[in-house]
Design a protein around this motif. Sequence first.
Motif, mmCIF file in Angstrom:
data_model
loop_
_atom_site.group_PDB
_atom_site.id
_atom_site.type_symbol
_atom_site.label_atom_id
_atom_site.label_comp_id
_atom_site.label_asym_id
_atom_site.label_seq_id
_atom_site.Cartn_x
_atom_site.Cartn_y
_atom_site.Cartn_z
ATOM 1 N N LYS A 159 5.624 35.764 66.486
ATOM 2 C CA LYS A 159 7.084 35.721 66.421
ATOM 3 C C LYS A 159 7.572 35.328 65.032
ATOM 4 C CE LYS A 159 9.476 33.962 69.841
ATOM 5 N NZ LYS A 159 9.921 33.046 70.930
ATOM 6 N N PRO A 163 10.008 40.932 62.766
ATOM 7 C CA PRO A 163 11.462 40.952 62.626
ATOM 8 C C PRO A 163 12.125 40.326 63.851
ATOM 9 C CG PRO A 163 10.530 43.085 62.043
ATOM 10 C CD PRO A 163 9.417 42.277 62.646
ATOM 11 N N LYS A 164 13.147 39.550 63.626
ATOM 12 C CA LYS A 164 13.843 38.866 64.723
ATOM 13 C C LYS A 164 14.721 39.862 65.488
ATOM 14 C CE LYS A 164 12.342 34.731 63.587
ATOM 15 N NZ LYS A 164 11.433 35.142 62.509
ATOM 16 N N ASP A 165 14.560 39.879 66.791
ATOM 17 C CA ASP A 165 15.449 40.675 67.642
ATOM 18 C C ASP A 165 15.526 40.016 69.008
ATOM 19 O OD1 ASP A 165 13.784 42.610 69.763
ATOM 20 O OD2 ASP A 165 12.608 42.042 67.998
ATOM 21 N N ASN A 166 16.674 40.114 69.628
ATOM 22 C CA ASN A 166 16.921 39.416 70.888
ATOM 23 C C ASN A 166 16.034 39.899 72.032
ATOM 24 O OD1 ASN A 166 18.945 37.875 69.696
ATOM 25 N ND2 ASN A 166 20.520 39.415 70.131
ATOM 26 N N CYS A 167 15.627 41.148 71.981
ATOM 27 C CA CYS A 167 14.847 41.728 73.081
ATOM 28 C C CYS A 167 13.332 41.582 72.882
ATOM 29 C CB CYS A 167 15.193 43.207 73.245
ATOM 30 S SG CYS A 167 16.921 43.516 73.673
ATOM 31 N N ASN A 168 12.913 41.120 71.706
ATOM 32 C CA ASN A 168 11.475 40.963 71.416
ATOM 33 C C ASN A 168 10.706 42.273 71.551
ATOM 34 O OD1 ASN A 168 11.459 38.143 70.853
ATOM 35 N ND2 ASN A 168 11.524 37.706 73.043
ATOM 36 N N ASP A 169 11.359 43.388 71.226
ATOM 37 C CA ASP A 169 10.713 44.693 71.411
ATOM 38 C C ASP A 169 9.421 44.816 70.613
ATOM 39 O OD1 ASP A 169 12.653 45.538 73.148
ATOM 40 O OD2 ASP A 169 13.879 46.495 71.613
ATOM 41 N N ASP A 170 9.468 44.459 69.331
ATOM 42 C CA ASP A 170 8.270 44.568 68.492
ATOM 43 C C ASP A 170 7.182 43.619 68.972
ATOM 44 O OD1 ASP A 170 9.234 46.548 66.782
ATOM 45 O OD2 ASP A 170 10.238 45.091 65.496
ATOM 46 N N ASP A 204 6.360 41.977 56.260
ATOM 47 C CA ASP A 204 7.441 42.598 57.035
ATOM 48 C C ASP A 204 6.978 43.852 57.776
ATOM 49 O OD1 ASP A 204 9.063 40.560 56.051
ATOM 50 O OD2 ASP A 204 9.668 41.737 54.308
ATOM 51 N N SER A 205 7.612 44.996 57.480
ATOM 52 C CA SER A 205 7.330 46.228 58.240
ATOM 53 C C SER A 205 5.888 46.690 58.074
ATOM 54 C CB SER A 205 8.287 47.351 57.809
ATOM 55 O OG SER A 205 8.119 47.642 56.429
#
Length: 387
Positions: A159, A163-170, A204-205
């Motif tokens: 985590k 990348p930070k995202d609310n859905c934790n898709d990655d 990152d990516s």
Amino acid sequence: MYALRPSFSVSSRLNPPSFLRIHPFLYYFFSSSSSSSHTQSSASNAIVVQYLIDTFQLSPARAASIMSCRRGLQSTEKPQSVYKYLSDLGFSDAHIRSAIRLAPQIAFSNIEKTLKPKIEFFQNLGLVGSDLSKFISRHSTLLTVSLEKKLMPSVEILKNILPKDNCNDDLLLVIRRWSDRLMRTPCKRLSININYLQSCGIVDSQLLMLLKRQSSLFGRSESRLKDIVSVVVEIGFSTNTRMFVHGLHAISSVSKVTLKKKVELICSFGITEKECMRMFTSAPVLIRTSIGKLKLGLEFFMNEAKVSKSDIVGSPACLMHAMQGRVLPRYRVLQIVKSKRLMKKHPKFILTLGMSDEDFLDRFVCRFPDNMKDLLVAYRGNSVSAK
């Protein structure tokens, strides 16, 4: 719920109880002792085995093997409770069976202390409903590792770099693809390897790409990872370019022996080792291309199509195209265009391989209506009649 059946003695081996007649293997497996008390216990143990077979569709041998280290277990209470717990969460029978087949020990887990906290952990990450049941059915082995010592620390490390995202898709995508290795890789090793790769400029990516495509890289020992990076640098990939991560991905996908064979093959066609390294750095996927495909491509382009060595070294991606699906159809079309002198200036064959199908047809087939039939037949390999 399965009720305990009457006990049976050793003398009854020739006439096993009715509930074992479907799988006589189980009867003989569990009635090997002459002790009456042991035989009674074995009969109860066999009932649990039968439950595993009937409920989770395990083979008799697999079910018996699972119970071989649980000889004292005489009740189906735990596996029944686990089945009900998963069912109440919305798991289908198929999902439950799949989960148990992958990790049969969870059928005997303590729900409140072991299963529930881990299930809630994944729910909090965003896996709910059908997503949860599908995930657990395919990665139930994650329920067998420590939540505090393994799952939570590993996920926290991931985590922090994703990348930070609310859905934790990655994050969820990485966990799905990395579940087996997640169990085996010590958290300290994972952290060390991530820090090392970041020091090489992979962040990152690019780091996410490696986690998705080559998760095994993060489970290597630190020394082995450094060896791989050294090979990537020796080939000619610079840590200051975005191609470095692609080189690392490619090199980590093949063994040193295989890489050496590929270099020898390419050089056998008159290409120098230095030129070969240049081909790899401009088209890293070439490193992962099979030896058979490389040989077929080199033989065709250099011997049949008469493409110059310098053109192949300059455009090595030509060796990665599908021979039947793209290379040969376009080669046949261009041969007709050339033989009929339909164009004053002919393009280099290997450059046309990078064009889309639509652009190729527009430029070399549709623009010649008087010859379109022959060109289409050549393009389709005589498999489809031209209209």
